[in-house]
Every structure is written in C-alpha cells, then in structure tokens.
Design a protein around this motif. Structure first.
Motif, PDB file in Angstrom:
ATOM      1  N   UNK A 178      53.906  19.186   3.859  1.00 18.02           N
ATOM      2  CA  UNK A 178      54.251  19.022   2.447  1.00 18.02           C
ATOM      3  C   UNK A 178      53.133  19.575   1.577  1.00 18.02           C
ATOM      4  N   UNK A 179      53.509  19.890   0.346  1.00 19.36           N
ATOM      5  CA  UNK A 179      52.571  20.208  -0.725  1.00 19.36           C
ATOM      6  C   UNK A 179      52.956  19.390  -1.941  1.00 19.36           C
ATOM      7  N   UNK A 180      51.991  19.077  -2.770  1.00 22.64           N
ATOM      8  CA  UNK A 180      52.290  18.312  -3.977  1.00 22.64           C
ATOM      9  C   UNK A 180      51.467  18.825  -5.143  1.00 22.64           C
ATOM     10  N   UNK A 181      52.147  18.991  -6.273  1.00 21.71           N
ATOM     11  CA  UNK A 181      51.455  19.245  -7.539  1.00 21.71           C
ATOM     12  C   UNK A 181      51.207  17.881  -8.176  1.00 21.71           C
ATOM     13  N   UNK A 182      49.948  17.480  -8.245  1.00 18.65           N
ATOM     14  CA  UNK A 182      49.628  16.195  -8.857  1.00 18.65           C
ATOM     15  C   UNK A 182      49.744  16.281 -10.375  1.00 18.65           C
ATOM     16  N   UNK A 183      49.225  17.377 -10.937  1.00 10.82           N
ATOM     17  CA  UNK A 183      49.301  17.562 -12.386  1.00 10.82           C
ATOM     18  C   UNK A 183      49.216  19.041 -12.698  1.00 10.82           C
ATOM     19  N   UNK A 184      50.056  19.473 -13.603  1.00  6.72           N
ATOM     20  CA  UNK A 184      50.036  20.850 -14.096  1.00  6.72           C
ATOM     21  C   UNK A 184      49.740  20.824 -15.590  1.00  6.72           C
ATOM     22  N   UNK A 185      48.871  21.701 -16.024  1.00  6.98           N
ATOM     23  CA  UNK A 185      48.446  21.706 -17.423  1.00  6.98           C
ATOM     24  C   UNK A 185      49.634  21.843 -18.374  1.00  6.98           C
ATOM     25  N   UNK A 186      49.608  21.056 -19.453  1.00  9.52           N
ATOM     26  CA  UNK A 186      50.662  21.110 -20.476  1.00  9.52           C
ATOM     27  C   UNK A 186      50.196  21.830 -21.740  1.00  9.52           C
TER      28      UNK A 186
ATOM     29  N   UNK B 203      49.631  24.837 -24.207  1.00  7.75           N
ATOM     30  CA  UNK B 203      50.376  26.085 -24.410  1.00  7.75           C
ATOM     31  C   UNK B 203      49.591  27.277 -23.865  1.00  7.75           C
ATOM     32  N   UNK B 204      50.297  28.153 -23.144  1.00  9.61           N
ATOM     33  CA  UNK B 204      49.720  29.395 -22.616  1.00  9.61           C
ATOM     34  C   UNK B 204      48.501  29.125 -21.726  1.00  9.61           C
ATOM     35  N   UNK B 205      48.471  27.996 -21.080  1.00  4.50           N
ATOM     36  CA  UNK B 205      47.342  27.669 -20.210  1.00  4.50           C
ATOM     37  C   UNK B 205      47.435  28.454 -18.907  1.00  4.50           C
ATOM     38  N   UNK B 206      46.298  28.983 -18.460  1.00  2.00           N
ATOM     39  CA  UNK B 206      46.255  29.680 -17.175  1.00  2.00           C
ATOM     40  C   UNK B 206      45.513  28.864 -16.122  1.00  2.00           C
ATOM     41  N   UNK B 207      45.338  27.572 -16.414  1.00  2.00           N
ATOM     42  CA  UNK B 207      44.660  26.697 -15.463  1.00  2.00           C
ATOM     43  C   UNK B 207      45.532  26.487 -14.231  1.00  2.00           C
ATOM     44  N   UNK B 208      44.882  26.486 -13.057  1.00  2.00           N
ATOM     45  CA  UNK B 208      45.594  26.216 -11.821  1.00  2.00           C
ATOM     46  C   UNK B 208      46.003  24.743 -11.785  1.00  2.00           C
ATOM     47  N   UNK B 209      47.182  24.430 -11.311  1.00  2.00           N
ATOM     48  CA  UNK B 209      47.565  23.022 -11.185  1.00  2.00           C
ATOM     49  C   UNK B 209      46.676  22.305 -10.175  1.00  2.00           C
ATOM     50  N   UNK B 210      46.560  21.008 -10.306  1.00  2.00           N
ATOM     51  CA  UNK B 210      45.821  20.196  -9.341  1.00  2.00           C
ATOM     52  C   UNK B 210      46.778  19.866  -8.211  1.00  2.00           C
ATOM     53  N   UNK B 211      46.454  20.302  -6.997  1.00  2.00           N
ATOM     54  CA  UNK B 211      47.389  20.183  -5.888  1.00  2.00           C
ATOM     55  C   UNK B 211      46.720  19.581  -4.650  1.00  2.00           C
ATOM     56  N   UNK B 212      47.549  19.080  -3.759  1.00  2.00           N
ATOM     57  CA  UNK B 212      47.139  18.746  -2.400  1.00  2.00           C
ATOM     58  C   UNK B 212      48.146  19.388  -1.463  1.00  2.00           C
ATOM     59  N   UNK B 213      47.698  19.748  -0.267  1.00  2.00           N
ATOM     60  CA  UNK B 213      48.573  20.445   0.665  1.00  2.00           C
ATOM     61  C   UNK B 213      48.106  20.185   2.086  1.00  2.00           C
ATOM     62  N   UNK B 214      49.071  20.093   3.009  1.00  2.00           N
ATOM     63  CA  UNK B 214      48.714  20.062   4.436  1.00  2.00           C
ATOM     64  C   UNK B 214      49.289  21.282   5.152  1.00  2.00           C
ATOM     65  N   UNK B 215      49.809  22.258   4.407  1.00  2.00           N
ATOM     66  CA  UNK B 215      50.274  23.495   5.017  1.00  2.00           C
ATOM     67  C   UNK B 215      49.097  24.218   5.661  1.00  2.00           C
ATOM     68  N   UNK B 216      49.207  24.646   6.920  1.00  2.00           N
ATOM     69  CA  UNK B 216      48.073  25.282   7.587  1.00  2.00           C
ATOM     70  C   UNK B 216      47.494  26.476   6.842  1.00  2.00           C
ATOM     71  N   UNK B 217      48.339  27.233   6.143  1.00  2.00           N
ATOM     72  CA  UNK B 217      47.824  28.412   5.440  1.00  2.00           C
ATOM     73  C   UNK B 217      47.437  28.125   3.991  1.00  2.00           C
ATOM     74  N   UNK B 218      47.509  26.848   3.557  1.00  2.00           N
ATOM     75  CA  UNK B 218      47.176  26.515   2.176  1.00  2.00           C
ATOM     76  C   UNK B 218      46.160  25.372   2.038  1.00  2.00           C
ATOM     77  N   UNK B 219      45.971  24.587   3.082  1.00  4.52           N
ATOM     78  CA  UNK B 219      45.153  23.388   2.940  1.00  4.52           C
ATOM     79  C   UNK B 219      43.712  23.715   2.558  1.00  4.52           C
ATOM     80  N   UNK B 220      43.141  24.781   3.109  1.00  2.61           N
ATOM     81  CA  UNK B 220      41.753  25.115   2.767  1.00  2.61           C
ATOM     82  C   UNK B 220      41.626  25.549   1.313  1.00  2.61           C
ATOM     83  N   UNK B 221      42.678  26.124   0.768  1.00  7.95           N
ATOM     84  CA  UNK B 221      42.648  26.576  -0.624  1.00  7.95           C
ATOM     85  C   UNK B 221      42.853  25.421  -1.590  1.00  7.95           C
ATOM     86  N   UNK B 222      43.726  24.479  -1.236  1.00 11.04           N
ATOM     87  CA  UNK B 222      44.132  23.457  -2.206  1.00 11.04           C
ATOM     88  C   UNK B 222      43.493  22.096  -1.984  1.00 11.04           C
TER      89      UNK B 222
END
Length: 787
Positions: free
Chosen positions: A684-692, A694-713
């Motif tokens: 699973x992956x989860x977006x805990x919070x995404x910036x609200x 306007x026009x924000x380019x901030x990355x969402x705060x996430x957690x992930x256990x996907x093998x190809x994403x866990x080190x990044x998130x």
C-alpha cells in the motif's frame, strides 16, 4: 496499523555483516578423511568437509554386478525364445546391501559434522531401465545408511541434462522415494545455475561405462532456464517437501539478474564454487569478478544464509590412505569456533588456503547490515502472520509498543499534521469554532481516533507547539486496557490537556468544545493510523465512515487523506510449502487467508514494460467521503436501525450501507520468462497530507511499503510488512505471456473479505490470444475481517 513484531533497529545490537561457513569438497575423494586429515583441512581455514558414503570397492561391485547381468542376458538370448526374452517379468539386477568394505563412515556422535555426498557415478535419468534401476537402488542404500549413521544432510548430484523430460521425471520419482527411505536427513539436490558449456559434471557414470549415455548434438543457443525447469519438476514431484533443499553451482559467467532472482527464491542450502570459477588477480592470487561478489552478497542476506563449498581447491598434500575406523570429528559449531580462534591468533598467510583466504576477504568486504537487517527484523523474513482484527480484538500493550518503535511512520505523521496546521493559518480556512460572521477561528478542534497508547496524540501536541497553534484535542479509544494507559499518560505527560473518550470511534457523538455550552461541534483535523498492509485490510474505510461525519464541513481534514492498494504476482516456494503443510495438518482455510509477511525470499514474475508496471494499483480510498448511504439510511429509519439488513447490496440480505467500500480490479502483468507463481504480493501507499495552497508545488507527505517507492517516500519504515494472497496450486506460465489478476473486496455490511484468481494468456497471433492456465477462485470469507 499492522503488527510486524519487529524491534526498533536503533535499540538492537547485531553483527555488522553475514558470516561465511566454508567447506571443502574433493571430487576425486573416495574415502572419508581420518582425524589427522580433517584437522589439516580445518587448519587451512575451512569450517567443514564433505565425505562420500561409499567407496571404490562398492563402485566396482556394482559395475561387476551389471557386467554379470549383461552376460546373463547374452546367455538368455541364446537359450530362450524371442517371446521369452521380451517377457517384462524377466529378472533385473539387484544390488546387495552394503558391507563394511563399501564405506568409511560409521555412526558416531560427530557424524553430523560431515556433509555427506552420494555417489556421482549413478544415473537416475538413464533411458536404460536396468541402469536406472541399479542407480535408484544405490541411492536408496546410500541415503538409508547415511540416515542410519546420523547424517543431517545428503548431497545428491542433479540430472546431467535437462533435454530428456522423461529422464528428469524419473530422477524426481527416485528422489521422492529416497525421501521415504530416510526419516530425518535432508536431501540436497546439486544443480547448476544454468548449463554453462565447459562446466558440466566430469565424473564418469555407470551409463558412460557401458556406453549408454544418450547422444546429443551441442546447441548453439543456451536456454538459461532449463536447469531451473528440472529443479521445479523435482521439488514439485516431492510436493515441496521441507526436507528437499538446493545446492547451487555458481557458473564462471554470472547470468542475467532475472535468473539470479529466480534461484534466490529457492530453498538454498549450499553455494558451490569450483576452482575454474576463480580468476587470477594481478598478484597471481585467486579472485572472483564483481558480478560474482554481488551475487554472493545478495544470497548471504537470507535469514538462513547458504553455506559455501569450494570444489577441488586443496589442500593437495593430504595423506589419502583409506581409513575405516569410526572417526571422531568435532561438530560443525566446534570446528567453526576453533577455526575462528586460530584465524584470530595468526595471519592468513600461515597455512591458510589461498581460496579460503580470499573468501574471508570477501566476507569482510560485504556491505554492512542496514537498519532493516537487524536480527529481529531478519527473523521475520518469510514468517506468516494472520492480519490483525483491531475492531474485533483488543491489542496487548506489547503490540502497541512494537508500533511505537517505528519513528519513520510517526515522523511522517507529524510532518503531515504540522503542514495541515500551518496551511490552515495561511488560508484562514473556516474552523469548527468559527461563527457565521467570522468563519475562521485560530483555535482548532483535533481528534485522534484509535489512539492506542497515544503516540499520535503526542505528535499532534508537538505539531501544535511547532506551529504555535491553539488546539482542543480529543483522543478516542475503544480498548479499555489501553484507555487506562492513556489516562495515566494524560495526567503524567500531557497535563490533562487531552479529552479522553472510551468508545468505538463509530459510536462517538463528537467533541464538545470548552466554552460552547456543551454543544457538539465538528472536528477540524482528524488523525488515524488504521492502515493495514494492503491499506484497507484492517477496515480503515469502515472505521472512518463511522467517524468522518464529525469532520467540519467543508474544510475538515482527514490524515490520512487517501491510500492505494497494489499487487504483483510472485514465486515464493518457501511460503507455499509452509501453507501446504498447514493445510495438510487440518487447516482447511490455510490457502484462503491473506497473510502479513515480510516477503524476502521471492521472485517477481512480472517485468516492468510500458503500460504494465511490475507493481500495479488495485484500488484507492479517499477521505472524507462527501455522501454516505449509511447516513441517508439512518436519517430515514433512525440511527438504531442503521445496520438493519434489507435489500440487495453487494450480498443478498444486506442493506448496502457499505457497498461504497466494495472494490474490484482487473490487472494485466507481462511475464517475458517462463516460471511459476505461488500467490500475489500486496502493498500500500498513503498520502497523509497534500498541500492545499494555490499553485503549490510541494510534494505530498506520504508513506509507502512498495519496494520501488519505500526508500523515496518513507525509508526504513518497519511498521508494515506486505500482505500475501496465496494460491492453492502453483501456477505455471510459459515465456512471453500475460498474467491477468482479478481481485474483489467484498462486504455484507457485517464483515469484509477478499476474493482473487489469476489467469495466464498467450498470444497465438497478432490479434488472438488464448487462456492456457488459471488458478481457482480463492475467498477469505470464512476468515473475514469483522466490522
């Protein structure tokens, strides 16, 4: 939250690297070493040696037996009629039992220190039925005697060729019979990683002696997977026996990564390395290529790391005079301990075999253990656990303590809460404590639902302090035992600034803010940690449905905001064998349970191709849900009858109030190489919070256990292991096929379960494909998660 049983890596002490156990094997050895010879081998740096079960005397006896049989056949051909000669009941050669002249191993308390080898000259695959019969008899005599002596493991040379499918089946049948002959010893099949030209077995066989070797022309193209095909046939015929292991011969040229991972998933016991695999470095000493080093480093990360056997690398000056006395060898642990002590006392140059010295050098050069490789975490490799039922069961304090030992998860949660509070101020969003004339109120109403022992409560308080936000905080927990802990912590740590509520979150009436005449208000920020290994498998959607009605609309924030489930088909022989064992001992639902497991010794069947990634999203849940059928149902018929069953819904007799949480996916994976799968890996992956903003380019705060994403998130997060959906039968597939996975999340308003099946398709034309294999439909309804 999902129980992993893992400890906090920072609090655990462990060795810095895996340890090598190195054995010595001489392919010309006919007799077990005596005590002096054994000591000499240990002093050269080895930890153990191999020993043949039988000797040249026995070999010659068997050869003479077959010679005499052939002479008898010639005599019969002259004395009998053609019809009599072809009678299928004509006698065949029978190998007499062993004598004391046939072997140099005997029962002793130290027999377990030897790695026993069966005779390399037998030919279980022979098309000559008499030679095949003699070979099978010899194998049974040898393994039976080794088992009688107390040997723990017997190494058996694998098939010499993979071309004769009937011969491989014959070989597999012989191994299955040998398993019945021995009662406790493990049988270890010696297989090459692939049929590398020039690295074939050199030992003479009984077939070659009598000119019965099958003739075959050398092939220009090498099929890398034929050796694995033979191994798969052997272990399938043996029904994935827990006593059948693999000794893998490392080739001179390391194959593609996909084949390395295929063998990595198998039950490795030994890695064997011949002298020809080593290269000479500039100084003239043996060395291995970088590819070989990477392969060994990878395989040594297994919980049960394979031992290594070096073939034909010395020492060369052993006195090989036959010795038939009972040999008192030290145990393997004693031998290893003595070897290590000697190694620490003196430099390698004094008597240490140069090949062993190089392997010890590689041992020291391995990458150190990472934070994810503590002994506690390693012990959970491929260990099956049933998912938690947090709604039906009350967790113990030790389980909560495990969750709290993962700082990565709670750091991500705190970051999400902090950003939500900070942006609320910037945007001056309407607040639960606002008024019609002044919708924005800087004081926020926050709630932690499913507070447990309070780790998220502490993080909410810290986020409020960091952002200088005034909050009123409610903590809701149904576990009366954990509630006692919360009361104590509120008094001791939080200065009673948290309002505690003991109830199921779905039955909570909502917050009553201070100074608002005891009126029920909405919640500005709702924080939960209800996620399971598949995102929704611990009923996070159903729990949040029951409490999200208290979110202040339209600006209330749910943390997490969303979560997605992902799947990938995998081969995991070890887990299949374990589940099959459970089913055989009476667990009728063993193959219908999605297991939480730290998947490690596995092979991913699918490859990443355009449009078809290796890990594919099954479905998504987003919170809050603006409209709920349950709310409408309650308004029409009253809260007391909210869950009355009537109508259809997803199941006959249900009201359909949970129908919006049912899901279905149909995914297509591409498999370029042939193989087998034993189930589906879920993440699973989860977006805990995404910036609200306007026009924000901030990355969402996430957690992930996907093998190809866990080190990044969420690097080094240990709170969740993957989930495994098993198949009742291994599913074979040829190369260049498409694997279609269908899965359903089902509900009848009282429980939730999964159903899954897998189909294999092959293209037979530009626009035509056919189904060539399929699994059964599996269902976890009998072990469903209760709402």
């Amino acid at each position: 939250m999902s129980y992993t049983g893992a400890l906090n890596p920072a609090s655990d002490s462990y060795e810095s690297r895996p340890h090598y156990y190195i054995g010595q094997h001489d392919s010309d050895r006919w007799e077990a070493l005596d005590e002096d010879q054994y000591t000499q081998v240990l002093n050269s740096g080895f930890n153990f040696v191999t020993a043949p079960i039988t000797n040249q005397h026995f070999f010659q006896r068997v050869v003479d037996l077959h010679k005499n049989f052939l002479k008898e056949q010639e005599q019969w051909s002259q004395e009998l009629t053609p019809g009599q000669r072809t009678n299928p009941s004509m006698p065949t050669p029978i190998v007499p039992t062993l004598s004391n002249e046939d072997t140099s191993i005997y029962p002793s308390q130290h027999i377990g220190s030897l790695i026993i080898y069966s005779s390399p000259w037998i030919d279980l695959c022979s098309p000559d039925k008499h030679i095949a019969s003699i070979s099978r008899q010899v194998l049974n005599l040898e393994v039976a005697y080794a088992n009688f002596c107390g040997a723990r493991s017997v190494v058996i040379p694998g098939p010499r060729s993979d071309e004769d499918a009937a011969g491989v089946r014959q070989y597999a049948r012989a191994i299955q019979e040998a398993l019945q002959v021995v009662t406790r010893a493990n049988l270890i099949i010696h297989m090459p990683m692939y049929r590398e030209p020039g690295l074939e077995e050199k030992a003479e066989t009984i077939s070659s002696i009598f000119g019965r070797d099958p003739e075959g022309e050398p092939k220009n193209d090498i099929d890398l997977y034929t050796s694995w095909d033979s191994w798969h046939t052997i272990r399938s015929v043996c029904e994935y026996s827990s006593r059948v292991f693999l000794a893998l011969r490392i080739p001179r040229r390391v194959p593609e990564k996909a084949l390395q991972e295929r063998w990595f998933a198998e039950p490795l016991h030994f890695l064997t390395i011949g002298q020809s695999v080593f290269q000479q470095n500039r100084a003239g000493h043996p060395s291995l290529s970088k590819h070989h080093q990477d392969l060994i480093n990878r395989y040594m990360r297994l919980k049960n790391a394979p031992w290594m056997i070096l073939n034909d690398v010395g020492p060369q000056d052993l006195d090989t005079t036959p010795n038939v006395k009972a040999i008192e060898y030290p145990s393997l642990s004693e031998a290893a301990s003595k070897a290590l002590k000697k190694e620490n006392r003196r430099p390698h140059s004094q008597g240490i075999n140069e090949y062993v010295g190089y392997m010890k050098y590689l041992e020291r050069q391995q990458p150190p253990y990472s934070a994810m490789e503590t002994p506690a975490l390693t012990s959970f490799q491929d260990w099956l656990q049933s998912p938690l039922q947090p709604l039906a069961d009350n967790l113990e304090s030790a389980t909560y303590e495990v969750f709290e030992g993962d700082p990565v998860k709670y750091d991500q949660y705190e970051t999400a809460i902090t950003e939500a509070m900070a942006e609320w101020k910037v945007l001056k969003k309407p607040s639960a404590l606002g008024t019609e004339s002044e919708p924005y109120n800087p004081e926020l109403i926050c709630a932690v639902a499913g507070a447990g022992r309070g780790p998220l409560v502490a993080r909410v308080l810290r986020a409020a302090q960091t952002t200088n936000t005034k909050i009123q905080l409610w903590a809701v927990e149904k576990n009366q035992n954990a509630f006692v802990y919360l009361l104590n912590r509120n008094k001791r740590e939080w200065n009673n600034q948290v309002t505690l509520v003991k109830t199921d979150m779905r039955g909570w009436e909502g917050p009553r803010p201070k100074g608002f005449d005891n009126k029920i208000s909405g919640v500005d920020i709702l924080v939960t940690e209800l996620l399971g290994s598949f995102g929704d498998n611990e009923l996070s959607p159903e729990c949040l449905d029951g409490i999200q009605r208290h979110l202040f609309r339209p600006s209330g924030i749910s943390i997490p905001l969303s979560y997605t489930a992902h799947l990938s088909p995998i081969a995991t022989p070890r887990l299949f064998a374990e589940i099959a064992s459970r089913a055989a001992t009476g667990d009728a639902n063993a193959f219908e349970i999605p297991y939480v497991v730290r998947l490690f010794q596995l092979d991913f069947a699918a490859q990443k191709v355009p449009g078809h990634p290796r890990f594919q999203q099954a479905w998504e849940f987003v919170h809050p849900v603006p409209i709920l059928r349950a709310d409408t149902f309650a308004e029409e018929k009253g809260l007391a009858v909210k869950y009355v069953t009537e109508g259809g819904g997803s199941m006959y007799g249900s009201s359909g109030t949970n129908e919006h949480n049912a899901r279905h996916c149909h995914l297509t994976f591409v498999c370029p190489t042939r193989g087998v799968i034993h189930g589906l890996a879920g993440y699973f992956e989860s977006v805990l919070y995404a910036s609200q903003l306007p026009d924000s380019d901030k990355e969402p705060v996430e957690i992930s256990i996907l093998p190809d994403q866990i080190d990044k998130k969420s690097k080094d997060m240990i709170s969740w292991f993957p989930i495994f959906f098993p198949l009742k039968k291994p599913l074979m597939f040829p190369q260049d096929t498409e694997m279609e996975v269908s899965m359903w999340r089902q509900t009848d308003d009282t429980k939730v379960w999964y159903e899954w099946m897998v189909e294999v398709y092959a293209w037979v034309g530009p626009k035509t494909r056919i189904k060539i294999n399929a699994s059964e439909m599996h269902s976890s309804r009998k072990v469903a998660c209760l709402m």
